[in-house]
Structure formats: structure tokens, C-alpha cells
Design a protein around this motif. Structure first.
Motif, PDB file in Angstrom:
ATOM      1  N   ARG A 262       0.812  -1.220   0.000  1.00 34.29           N
ATOM      2  CA  ARG A 262       0.000   0.000   0.000  1.00 34.29           C
ATOM      3  C   ARG A 262       0.843   1.267   0.000  1.00 34.29           C
ATOM      4  N   GLY A 271      -9.071   0.619  -4.802  1.00 30.34           N
ATOM      5  CA  GLY A 271      -9.523  -0.205  -3.692  1.00 30.34           C
ATOM      6  C   GLY A 271      -9.501  -1.691  -3.963  1.00 30.34           C
ATOM      7  N   LEU A 273      -7.089  -3.868  -3.621  1.00 29.19           N
ATOM      8  CA  LEU A 273      -6.454  -4.605  -2.535  1.00 29.19           C
ATOM      9  C   LEU A 273      -7.406  -4.754  -1.354  1.00 29.19           C
ATOM     10  N   ASN A 274      -8.079  -3.661  -0.992  1.00 30.89           N
ATOM     11  CA  ASN A 274      -9.028  -3.741   0.119  1.00 30.89           C
ATOM     12  C   ASN A 274     -10.142  -4.731  -0.183  1.00 30.89           C
ATOM     13  N   THR A 275     -10.600  -4.744  -1.431  1.00 27.90           N
ATOM     14  CA  THR A 275     -11.629  -5.706  -1.822  1.00 27.90           C
ATOM     15  C   THR A 275     -11.139  -7.128  -1.601  1.00 27.90           C
ATOM     16  N   LEU A 277      -8.671  -8.229   0.389  1.00 25.65           N
ATOM     17  CA  LEU A 277      -8.496  -8.538   1.805  1.00 25.65           C
ATOM     18  C   LEU A 277      -9.836  -8.743   2.493  1.00 25.65           C
ATOM     19  N   ASN A 278     -10.787  -7.861   2.217  1.00 22.59           N
ATOM     20  CA  ASN A 278     -12.096  -7.957   2.867  1.00 22.59           C
ATOM     21  C   ASN A 278     -12.837  -9.218   2.451  1.00 22.59           C
ATOM     22  N   GLU A 279     -12.758  -9.561   1.169  1.00 28.56           N
ATOM     23  CA  GLU A 279     -13.466 -10.743   0.696  1.00 28.56           C
ATOM     24  C   GLU A 279     -12.854 -12.016   1.273  1.00 28.56           C
ATOM     25  N   ASP A 281     -11.255 -12.236   4.120  1.00 36.64           N
ATOM     26  CA  ASP A 281     -11.619 -12.262   5.531  1.00 36.64           C
ATOM     27  C   ASP A 281     -13.094 -12.571   5.738  1.00 36.64           C
ATOM     28  N   GLU A 302       1.772  -6.629  -0.534  1.00 39.23           N
ATOM     29  CA  GLU A 302       1.340  -6.038   0.726  1.00 39.23           C
ATOM     30  C   GLU A 302       1.450  -7.086   1.840  1.00 39.23           C
ATOM     31  N   ARG A 311      -4.979 -15.647   5.344  1.00 42.68           N
ATOM     32  CA  ARG A 311      -5.081 -15.161   3.961  1.00 42.68           C
ATOM     33  C   ARG A 311      -4.136 -15.999   3.097  1.00 42.68           C
TER      34      ARG A 311
END
Length: 413
Positions: A262, A271, A273-275, A277-279, A281, A302, A311
Motif C-alpha cells: 500500500r 480499492g 487490494l481492500n476488496t 483482503l475484505n473478501e 476475511d 502487501e 489469507r
């Protein structure tokens, strides 16, 4: 799941011999179609006539012929009803919506509620897609004939013996993929997670994609979703498919395209990467999803993705082959060339730290040099030496790296 919904509708009306069917075409193409639109007049009116269909390829002998906008009139258990289907192709998804209209009495509500449940259940089973290798395509321009949505990926299966890899490395790959899948149910009985992430990393041309193709063929009973460079804009939708179609294998090729550090120069925008990581998790421990990530550049990933259990649970280096593996590769890529044992051993030794892709191209160019000098099909060292000079040329170290080798290629390592 559009083909499954179409089949569910066909199963429904097949038992209703007096049903009637018609296509619908709104005057305003971009409008969402509802029952209320059928009574509109003028520019907002809806034309009724022949239906428009799309053939959806589900990887079987015949595609599923799916209506885009259509109306069915039928009667079930003495209750007349109308069923409206509206399909909209957006960039991120293909949305199929149904409406059911009937009289406002208790019996009609009971019958139509049951019809709705049957159609939803039929679509949710997703039998058309389960166990296959899938790619989620975005919507394309009007002149394209391919529809947006899921597509079955057809590829020649890769056999285990086609993978030339150090046995220790291959065993690690197998233990963390096929071995884990074999024991997933018993692990769940012990209260342990059935979700796992594996990262394959190493220089270009070392066989990461070949390993993925082998896994895709070897994982029976799993639905496989392939996410590559052109499909990361649909990452959230792909992972939603994985949840719906589990047990599933999700392959994220060149994950550094969205998983860069990041704070580094390779950070992905939008976004993504956030997608990811969130998915990852968001999947419950009971979710039967195996993630396989590949990258040529592990150093740019990252840490929240690559260095966090839950992950990525196992990172495996798919490095440049040793001399034993290089000899096997020389034999394989020599084809029907006449390569005596001493020459094969010399090529494997002198090629140095070269990738399988490099050795494959080296043998092809050596064969070309052999043909140019009129040597029949008997390869000589001078052919190989000339091929090495051509491949590296003025590129030097950069040329070697681009061809999947380190800068010592051409020298014993």
C-alpha cells in the motif's frame, strides 16, 4: 445463475401444457422492465412479439438458450398467473429478475410464493456451472458477440509427469492443495477451517501457470474460478461466485497487480487490494474455498496479504530448476531431435540457472540452427552455442532475466 434460472422456468412450464409465451421489447432499451410497463403507451410502451434469446455456453455439448425479456401466461393448481423475466447486462454483472403476478387472494399468494421458491432454488443450485473452470467476463461493446457473465474456460489438462519440479517442492505444493482438500471434511469435524491460501512465487517461466493448470484438472468436484489481469475489475463478483459455488478453487494470477504494498510504488488503485483482503476475511471458517495466488514479484506484495495466516497460509517458491531437472527438460523439449546423452548433459550443465521456458526456446532455436547448416536431425553443441548467443545477444543480464534465467545463463552454475 442465468442458465439455471432458464432451466428452472422451462421445468415449471413443461408441466403446464396450456401455458403461453411471448417476447417483450421496451421502446426505451435501457429501461428496467416491470409488469406496470405493459400498460404504458407511446414512447414508454412495450412491444409483444417473438422473443430474443442468447445461447449461453456452459461447457457441454449444447449451450443453454436463454430468453432476455419474456412473458409466460399459465395456470397452476387452478391459479392463473403471469411470469415476467427481465435480463440486464451491466459491466460488473448480468442481472436476471423475475416478477410473478396473480389475483390478490390467499390461494394465489400461496401458489405464486411456491413458484418463486422453486425458481430461486433452481437458480441457486447452479448445476450448469458447478465443477467447471470459469472466467467472469465484463460486458463488451455492442459489436461484440460474446455476452457478459460466466464463461467456461477450456484448456488441455496437464498431467503430473509434465511438471518438472524438484520433488521436495512438488510435495509441498501437493500437500497444501490436494492433500488439504482430501482432509478438509475431517478437519471441519475437528472444528478447523476449510479455507486455505497458497502463494506460488518465482521468476517468469518456471512453471507456476503449469502447476495451476494441473491443479485445475486434479481438483475433482471443485468449481474453479480463474482471475487474471483483465478480470481484476470484477474481483468482488468472482469471489461472490466462489462463495455460491463452493467447494471452489480461486486462482489469482499475477496477484501483485492488485496486491502491491500500500505504501509502495506498485500499490493498486481503486480499492482492489481492500476488496481482496475484505473478501478473503469475509469467508467463514466453514467456507470450502482454496485460494492459489501467483506472482513473479513477491517482494512488492502487501504484508497484510502475503504475511498473514488466514489469507496466505503457505508461500512456495517455484524457482529455477537444478541440473537434474534441466536434463529432464532438455530431453522433453528435444522432441524427435537426435541428442546423445553427453550432449544433453552438457546442455543441462552449461545452460546454468535457466527456466523451463528458456530451455524450451533454447532447444527450438538450436533445432533451427541445425536445420540451417543442413545437419539432418542430429544436434551438435555448435547449434546450442549459436542459439545461446542469439537469445542473449546484446541484452546481457536484462535479456537473461526477460527470458526467465539469471545473469549466469550460458555458464555452469
Amino acid at each position: 445463475m442465468r442458465p439455471d434460472l432458464q432451466r428452472a422456468i422451462q421445468t415449471l412450464v413443461a408441466d403446464l401444457p396450456k401455458h403461453r409465451f411471448a417476447g417483450l421489447r421496451p421502446r426505451e432499451r435501457e429501461r428496467e422492465l416491470r409488469f406496470a410497463d405493459l400498460v404504458e403507451e407511446g414512447s414508454k410502451s412495450v412491444a409483444i412479439g417473438p422473443a430474443a434469446f442468447q445461447d449461453i455456453d456452459i461447457g457441454e455439448a449444447y449451450p443453454v438458450r436463454c430468453a432476455t425479456r419474456a412473458l409466460w401466461l399459465a395456470e397452476r393448481e387452478g391459479v392463473p398467473f403471469a411470469l415476467l423475466l427481465d435480463v440486464d447486462e451491466g459491466y460488473h454483472h448480468v442481472r436476471a429478475r423475475i416478477e410473478i403476478a396473480a389475483r390478490p387472494d390467499a390461494e394465489s399468494r400461496r401458489v405464486t410464493a411456491r413458484i418463486g421458491e422453486e425458481l430461486r432454488a433452481g437458480a441457486a443450485e447452479a448445476r450448469c456451472w458447478r465443477g467447471k473452470t470459469l472466467v467472469l467476463d465484463p460486458a463488451r461493446e455492442d459489436f461484440e458477440i460474446s455476452a457478459a457473465g460466466l464463461r467456461v474456460e477450456r484448456a488441455e489438462p496437464v498431467r503430473r509427469e509434465e511438471i518438472v519440479l524438484a520433488q521436495k517442492t512438488f510435495s509441498l505444493v501437493e500437500r497444501n492443495t490436494l492433500g488439504f482438500v482430501r482432509e478438509a471434511e475431517r478437519l471441519a469435524q475437528l472444528g478447523l477451517s476449510q479455507k486455505k491460501g497458497v502463494l506460488l512465487y518465482g521468476p517468469p517461466g518456471t512453471g507456476k501457470t503449469l502447476i495451476v493448470r494441473w491443479l485445475v484438472g486434479a481438483l475433482e468436484g471443485y468449481t474453479k474460478l480463474i482471475v487474471s489481469a483483465g478480470h481484476y475489475g470484477l474481483l468482488a463478483e468472482c469471489l461472490e461466485m466462489a462463495r455460491a459455488l463452493q467447494p471452489a478453487l480461486v486462482v489469482l494470477e499475477d496477484v501483485d497487480l492488485v496486491g502491491g504494498h500500500r505504501d509502495g510504488p506498485w500499490a493498486a488503485s481503486g480499492g482492489a487490494l481492500n476488496t481482496l483482503l475484505n473478501e478473503m476475511d469475509g469467508l467463514t471458517p466453514e467456507a470450502r474455498v482454496l485460494f492459489v495466488l501467483t506472482t513473479n514479484r513477491p517482494e512488492v506484495l502487501e504484508p497484510a496479504l502475503a504475511a498473514r495466516p488466514g489469507r496466505v497460509d503457505q508461500a512456495i517458491e517455484i524457482g529455477l530448476p537444478g541440473e537434474t531437472e534441466r536434463l529432464l527438460l532438455v530431453r522433453r523439449y528435444a522432441g524427435s531431435l537426435g541428442v546423445v546423452d553427453d550432449l544433453a548433459a552438457r546442455i543441462a550443465r552449461q545452460a546454468g540457472r535457466a527456466s523451463p521456458a528458456f530451455i524450451k526456446e533454447l532447444m527450438r532455436r538450436a533445432a533451427q540452427a541445425m536445420l540451417e547448416r543442413g545437419g539432418g536431425n542430429a544436434l551438435q553443441w555448435q547449434d546450442v552455442e549459436g542459439a545461446l548467443a542469439d537469445m542473449l545477444g546484446a541484452g546481457g543480464k536484462l535479456g537473461a532475466r526477460m527470458l526467465g534465467a539469471d545473469h549466469r545463463v550460458g555458464f555452469a552454475a
